[in-house]
Write a protein that holds these residues in place. Sequence first.
Motif, PDB file in Angstrom:
ATOM      1  N   LEU B  47       1.140   2.076  33.925  1.00 27.12           N
ATOM      2  CA  LEU B  47      -0.092   3.018  33.653  1.00 27.12           C
ATOM      3  C   LEU B  47      -0.795   2.493  31.999  1.00 27.12           C
ATOM      4  O   LEU B  47       0.096   1.868  31.401  1.00 27.12           O
ATOM      5  N   THR B  48      -1.869   3.109  31.839  1.00 26.73           N
ATOM      6  CA  THR B  48      -2.314   2.641  30.617  1.00 26.73           C
ATOM      7  C   THR B  48      -2.015   3.909  29.640  1.00 26.73           C
ATOM      8  O   THR B  48      -2.119   3.951  28.436  1.00 26.73           O
ATOM      9  N   THR B  49      -1.776   5.038  30.108  1.00 29.52           N
ATOM     10  CA  THR B  49      -1.115   6.420  29.310  1.00 29.52           C
ATOM     11  C   THR B  49      -0.472   7.165  30.243  1.00 29.52           C
ATOM     12  O   THR B  49      -0.409   7.328  31.445  1.00 29.52           O
ATOM     13  N   GLU B  50       0.597   7.779  29.701  1.00 28.79           N
ATOM     14  CA  GLU B  50       1.390   8.519  30.302  1.00 28.79           C
ATOM     15  C   GLU B  50       0.850   9.667  31.479  1.00 28.79           C
ATOM     16  O   GLU B  50       1.500   9.951  32.323  1.00 28.79           O
ATOM     17  N   GLU B  51      -0.381  10.321  30.890  1.00 33.58           N
ATOM     18  CA  GLU B  51      -0.663  11.336  31.562  1.00 33.58           C
ATOM     19  C   GLU B  51      -1.284  10.981  32.962  1.00 33.58           C
ATOM     20  O   GLU B  51      -1.160  11.898  33.896  1.00 33.58           O
ATOM     21  N   GLU B  52      -1.628   9.597  33.277  1.00 23.62           N
ATOM     22  CA  GLU B  52      -1.968   9.238  34.274  1.00 23.62           C
ATOM     23  C   GLU B  52      -0.756   9.318  35.547  1.00 23.62           C
ATOM     24  O   GLU B  52      -0.876   9.684  36.612  1.00 23.62           O
ATOM     25  N   GLY B  53       0.398   9.396  34.989  1.00 18.51           N
ATOM     26  CA  GLY B  53       1.733   9.652  35.671  1.00 18.51           C
ATOM     27  C   GLY B  53       1.838  11.068  36.411  1.00 18.51           C
ATOM     28  O   GLY B  53       2.236  11.218  37.440  1.00 18.51           O
ATOM     29  N   VAL B  54       1.184  11.775  35.653  1.00 19.78           N
ATOM     30  CA  VAL B  54       1.300  13.390  36.034  1.00 19.78           C
ATOM     31  C   VAL B  54       0.324  13.562  37.167  1.00 19.78           C
ATOM     32  O   VAL B  54       1.129  14.186  38.208  1.00 19.78           O
ATOM     33  N   GLY B  55      -0.777  12.863  37.024  1.00 18.65           N
ATOM     34  CA  GLY B  55      -1.802  13.044  38.369  1.00 18.65           C
ATOM     35  C   GLY B  55      -1.140  12.174  39.545  1.00 18.65           C
ATOM     36  O   GLY B  55      -1.062  12.869  40.511  1.00 18.65           O
TER      37      GLY B  55
END
Lengths: 211, 169
Positions: B47-55
Amino acid sequence: MTDPNTDPNKGTRAEGRTATGHLDRRVAVKTLLDMQGDVLIVAGLAGAKGDVVAAVGDDPRVFGFGGAMGAAASMGLGLALAQPNKRVIVVTGDGELLMNVGTLATIAVANPSNLGIICVDNEHYGETGFQRSHTGLGTDLAVMAQGGGIGAVRTVRETAELEDAGEMLRNSNGAAFVLLKVAVNEPPKMRTVWDASWHKNRFREALLGHP
Amino acid sequence: MSTEWPEEIYGLLREGGVDQFAYVPDAGHDHLIKRSIADPEVHSIALTTEEEGVGMLAGAHLGGGRGVLLMQSSGVGNCINLLSLTRAGRFPFLTLVSMRGDFGEGNPWQIPMGQSTQPVLEACDVTCLRIDSPSEVGSTISAALTMAFQNEMPIAVLLGQRLLGAKKF
């Protein structure tokens, strides 16, 4: 500047706003989605969700956002990886995509063959106060998609270009990205159930046969 | 750092049906990241940022898959608004958080987010389970898998610096 006497958005929240695109967003999104056949759709919040619901109806195989701005593309990635035999289309807006533009790089590197992104770019934040977005001030999301490493990218400005873009979305063997340069306006709201858990269960029931 | 307990975690995640590993680069998760990249049966996504993992994890569930997000405590702060997707949709959510700003931390920049990791997660309705010793790994990861995927709950497993060892400066 728009002439207040001829402004097509007179009396709406988009009054006085202009964009470089002139496609009708509802027509353009429907044209692309109609070409895709049996697909799973993730619809980003606000205008993008309205375009999808207007195009395909209140279909169980649409998961639409009411918040969590910025998550539509990454959700599409997880869904595409979990369902490699289905085509997944993410429909999102310029404002939402700008929030997590790095996701374009994440998707490019993962490069699922079954994931397409449609970005409806009206160069404004229609959900909030119709303020201008970066895409009306020089930022080009198609170039950013390309720079992120997505191989199949189209910018559509004219109706005649929709068919080629729709073909690319349907047939691409890697992640695909279509930037729709649309007119700025405020189409009628499309009412749907707000409960995301209900939508999730309905989607899974339709796809997997259980909630 | 030992690879024994990370290997145990990997085995339990795979047995639990996890087939999407979303990660950001991290020393504490090094073994899990390498194992997932080398495993042809799973998707290992940088990922480029953790929040992408939530989606991404919510999308995995929508499609019948199971995902885990590997991140550092500093990345928890990047996830906050998107956790509204997890909560509003009652999606299962499993993250393993390698702690910084925790036991024996020597970098003061890590302290603010490290010390607020658990309260912030709990404020977002994420239940935290903590591991401080290799002997707690098996039972905690098994509990987390059950709670996340059977109850469709958001679960964070915090891997403390007693377990990981504090980075030397």
